[in-house]
Design an enzyme around this catalytic site. Structure first.
Site, mmCIF file in Angstrom:
data_model
loop_
_atom_site.group_PDB
_atom_site.id
_atom_site.type_symbol
_atom_site.label_atom_id
_atom_site.label_comp_id
_atom_site.label_asym_id
_atom_site.label_seq_id
_atom_site.Cartn_x
_atom_site.Cartn_y
_atom_site.Cartn_z
ATOM 1 N N HIS A 195 146.179 75.207 30.216
ATOM 2 C CA HIS A 195 145.323 74.013 30.214
ATOM 3 C C HIS A 195 144.829 73.805 31.650
ATOM 4 O O HIS A 195 145.574 73.308 32.491
ATOM 5 C CB HIS A 195 146.187 72.841 29.720
ATOM 6 C CG HIS A 195 145.535 71.503 29.686
ATOM 7 N ND1 HIS A 195 145.268 70.838 28.505
ATOM 8 C CD2 HIS A 195 145.125 70.658 30.672
ATOM 9 C CE1 HIS A 195 144.732 69.657 28.771
ATOM 10 N NE2 HIS A 195 144.633 69.520 30.087
ATOM 11 N N HIS A 200 142.134 72.348 34.481
ATOM 12 C CA HIS A 200 141.025 71.507 34.936
ATOM 13 C C HIS A 200 140.283 72.303 36.005
ATOM 14 O O HIS A 200 140.858 73.189 36.644
ATOM 15 C CB HIS A 200 141.567 70.170 35.446
ATOM 16 C CG HIS A 200 142.022 69.280 34.318
ATOM 17 N ND1 HIS A 200 141.276 68.235 33.847
ATOM 18 C CD2 HIS A 200 143.128 69.322 33.538
ATOM 19 C CE1 HIS A 200 141.907 67.662 32.827
ATOM 20 N NE2 HIS A 200 143.038 68.308 32.626
ATOM 21 N N CYS A 226 142.315 63.154 34.188
ATOM 22 C CA CYS A 226 143.386 62.208 33.908
ATOM 23 C C CYS A 226 143.215 60.987 34.803
ATOM 24 O O CYS A 226 143.114 61.122 36.019
ATOM 25 C CB CYS A 226 144.747 62.858 34.157
ATOM 26 S SG CYS A 226 146.103 61.703 33.908
HETATM 27 P P1 HMG Z 1 154.950 50.825 30.160
HETATM 28 O O1 HMG Z 1 154.077 49.719 30.676
HETATM 29 O O2 HMG Z 1 156.074 51.320 31.003
HETATM 30 O O3 HMG Z 1 155.450 50.547 28.649
HETATM 31 O O4 HMG Z 1 153.979 52.045 29.841
HETATM 32 P P2 HMG Z 1 156.431 49.556 27.993
HETATM 33 O O5 HMG Z 1 157.235 50.337 27.017
HETATM 34 O O6 HMG Z 1 157.130 48.717 29.042
HETATM 35 O O7 HMG Z 1 155.435 48.628 27.188
HETATM 36 C C1 HMG Z 1 154.484 47.804 27.851
HETATM 37 C C2 HMG Z 1 153.406 47.375 26.860
HETATM 38 O O8 HMG Z 1 152.724 48.516 26.334
HETATM 39 C C3 HMG Z 1 153.972 46.618 25.660
HETATM 40 O O9 HMG Z 1 152.952 45.724 25.245
HETATM 41 C C4 HMG Z 1 154.074 47.694 24.607
HETATM 42 O O10 HMG Z 1 153.991 47.196 23.309
HETATM 43 C C5 HMG Z 1 152.843 48.542 24.907
HETATM 44 P P3 HMG Z 1 152.989 44.184 25.723
HETATM 45 O O11 HMG Z 1 154.303 43.662 25.225
HETATM 46 O O12 HMG Z 1 152.877 44.188 27.215
HETATM 47 O O13 HMG Z 1 151.762 43.603 25.038
HETATM 48 N N1 HMG Z 1 152.971 49.938 24.465
HETATM 49 C C6 HMG Z 1 152.115 50.545 23.632
HETATM 50 N N2 HMG Z 1 151.007 50.109 23.032
HETATM 51 C C7 HMG Z 1 150.366 50.967 22.221
HETATM 52 N N3 HMG Z 1 150.777 52.248 22.018
HETATM 53 C C8 HMG Z 1 151.884 52.711 22.610
HETATM 54 C C9 HMG Z 1 152.607 51.839 23.466
HETATM 55 N N4 HMG Z 1 153.717 51.984 24.181
HETATM 56 C C10 HMG Z 1 153.942 50.810 24.788
HETATM 57 N N5 HMG Z 1 152.262 53.979 22.403
HETATM 58 C C11 HMG Z 1 153.395 53.959 28.544
HETATM 59 C C12 HMG Z 1 154.479 53.258 29.331
HETATM 60 C C13 HMG Z 1 153.878 55.374 28.281
HETATM 61 C C14 HMG Z 1 153.158 53.230 27.238
HETATM 62 C C15 HMG Z 1 152.088 53.961 29.385
HETATM 63 O O14 HMG Z 1 152.382 54.416 30.668
HETATM 64 C C16 HMG Z 1 150.996 54.814 28.817
HETATM 65 O O15 HMG Z 1 150.481 54.545 27.739
HETATM 66 N N6 HMG Z 1 150.574 55.876 29.550
HETATM 67 C C17 HMG Z 1 149.588 56.799 29.062
HETATM 68 C C18 HMG Z 1 148.867 57.446 30.200
HETATM 69 C C19 HMG Z 1 147.916 58.484 29.670
HETATM 70 O O16 HMG Z 1 147.514 58.476 28.515
HETATM 71 N N7 HMG Z 1 147.525 59.444 30.536
HETATM 72 C C20 HMG Z 1 146.644 60.486 30.171
HETATM 73 C C21 HMG Z 1 147.233 61.482 29.230
HETATM 74 S S1 HMG Z 1 148.213 62.739 30.025
HETATM 75 C C22 HMG Z 1 147.057 63.888 30.576
HETATM 76 O O17 HMG Z 1 145.902 63.627 30.562
HETATM 77 C C23 HMG Z 1 147.529 65.236 31.011
HETATM 78 C C24 HMG Z 1 147.247 66.336 29.990
HETATM 79 O O18 HMG Z 1 145.869 66.432 29.697
HETATM 80 C C25 HMG Z 1 147.729 67.693 30.529
HETATM 81 C C26 HMG Z 1 147.254 67.970 31.954
HETATM 82 O O19 HMG Z 1 146.048 67.975 32.218
HETATM 83 O O20 HMG Z 1 148.136 68.156 32.789
HETATM 84 C C27 HMG Z 1 147.989 66.067 28.667
HETATM 85 MG MG MG Z 2 144.402 67.480 30.967
#
Ligand code: HMG
Ligand code: MG
Length: 299
Positions: A207, A209, A240
């Site tokens: 994967h 970029h 990202c």
């Molecule tokens: P957090 O703030 O530590 O989570 O985030 P939490 O468990 O303390 O929850 C906080 C709030 O988020 C709560 O809501 C939860 O309900 C909600 P509140 O009570 O404040 O209203 N929550 C959610 N809501 C919907 N869906 C969920 C969920 N989980 C918690 N699943 C968390 C931790 C992991 C949720 C957050 O950091 C997050 O969503 N991060 C995602 C970041 C992301 O998507 N990054 C891009 C993808 S990775 C990437 O691109 C790399 C890749 O392409 C490979 C590469 O290129 O290397 C894959």
């Molecule tokens: Mg990626």
């Protein structure tokens, strides 16, 4: 029998692409994008992410997108889930394949999912258990395999350890992500070689970029090393949001063009992919990052 000239393209544009675009596409347009992609012959079209909408507002409409897409037969539509909450949201709308994601560097993981590597893997355990019981396939991503925006160098031993851990947990495939696109061909090949000593090459994907313009060269060196699954994003969109300076994935059009030129098979209709990439760029109000699409649409 295993056909070593077949390369499976995992199209990540609707997820990795759109998660980082400034322009928010309407839900109907995301659905159209995914439907167009699955009509090109792509075997896997990553559809969206069930992550926190506060963290990635671009994909807050994940449930509506997933519900709206035409599920073409023979096409897999994996979705990202960071935790059990995401898994449940994905299952509520009928997802049958999910992807969990962590990183080889602690600092990036903290910035991206607010967890250490070990904590993130702890969160995956209930997801894996539920997925096994539900018959849901789980893919695993390891980010920052060739460099981290915060810590810089990432030891290959860390990549191997995390990849092995995800595979041991039950991920059927591990995608090795050069999240910020800093890798070069020899480093990419050496990293893949080291991981393949612990996890079978059949269970690995790459994967890349394209931040430094190295992605196609990196893919070529990894193909030579034996990998046969390549992630890419139509039109080279995205990146990202938690990896500063990272640009889009390598463009799917350019990967398919290179593979065709090498006599390798993808079963993807390049003309249809180019048309989709050009259409997406127009919707996003930007120039496509795909060289092939640019060459074919501006003459
Ligand atoms: P957090 O703030 O530590 O989570 O985030 P939490 O468990 O303390 O929850 C906080 C709030 O988020 C709560 O809501 C939860 O309900 C909600 P509140 O009570 O404040 O209203 N929550 C959610 N809501 C919907 N869906 C969920 C969920 N989980 C918690 N699943 C968390 C931790 C992991 C949720 C957050 O950091 C997050 O969503 N991060 C995602 C970041 C992301 O998507 N990054 C891009 C993808 S990775 C990437 O691109 C790399 C890749 O392409 C490979 C590469 O290129 O290397 C894959
Ligand atoms: Mg990626």
């Amino acid at each position: 029998m295993h056909d070593s000239s077949y390369v499976r393209i995992v199209e990540v544009g609707a997820r990795d692409g759109l998660q980082n675009e400034k322009t928010l596409l309407p839900t109907a347009m995301k659905i159209e994008l995914i439907d167009r992609l699955s009509a090109t012959g792509l075997p896997t079209v990553e559809a969206t992410s069930f992550v926190s909408p506060k963290w990635v507002p671009q994909l807050a409409d994940a449930a509506d997108v997933f519900r709206g897409i035409r599920k073409a037969s023979g096409v897999a539509y994996p979705v990202l889930v960071p935790n059990l909450q995401g898994y449940e949201r994905a299952r509520d709308v009928g997802a049958t394949e999910v992807a969990v994601f962590t990183a080889a560097s602690e600092a990036f993981n903290r910035a991206n999912i607010n967890a250490s590597i070990d904590e993130s893997i702890e969160r995956f355990i209930p997801v894996m258990e539920r997925a096994k019981a539900d018959g849901v396939r789980v893919r695993g991503y390891v980010s920052t395999v060739l460099g981290c925006p915060y810590q810089g160098k990432v030891p290959v031993t860390d990549v191997v350890r995390v990849a092995r851990r995800l595979h041991d947990l039950g991920c059927y495939e591990i995608s090795l992500g050069d999240t910020i696109g800093v890798g070069t061909p020899a480093a990419a090949r050496a990293m893949l070689h080291a991981v393949a000593a612990e996890v079978s090459m059949d269970a690995l994907a790459v994967h890349f970029h394209d931040t430094y313009g190295q992605a196609l060269a990196n893919i070529l060196s990894c193909l030579e090393e034996g990998v046969r699954v390549v992630d890419s994003a139509v039109s080279g969109t995205g990146g990202c949001p938690y990896a500063k300076g990272a640009t889009g994935n390598v463009a799917s059009e350019d990967v398919v063009y290179m593979l065709q030129g090498m006599g390798m098979r993808t079963d993807v209709d390049l003309d249809a992919l180019v048309a989709t990439g050009a259409w997406l760029a127009t919707q996003l109000g930007k120039t496509t990052e795909s060289r092939v699409t640019r060459a074919r649409t501006t003459h």
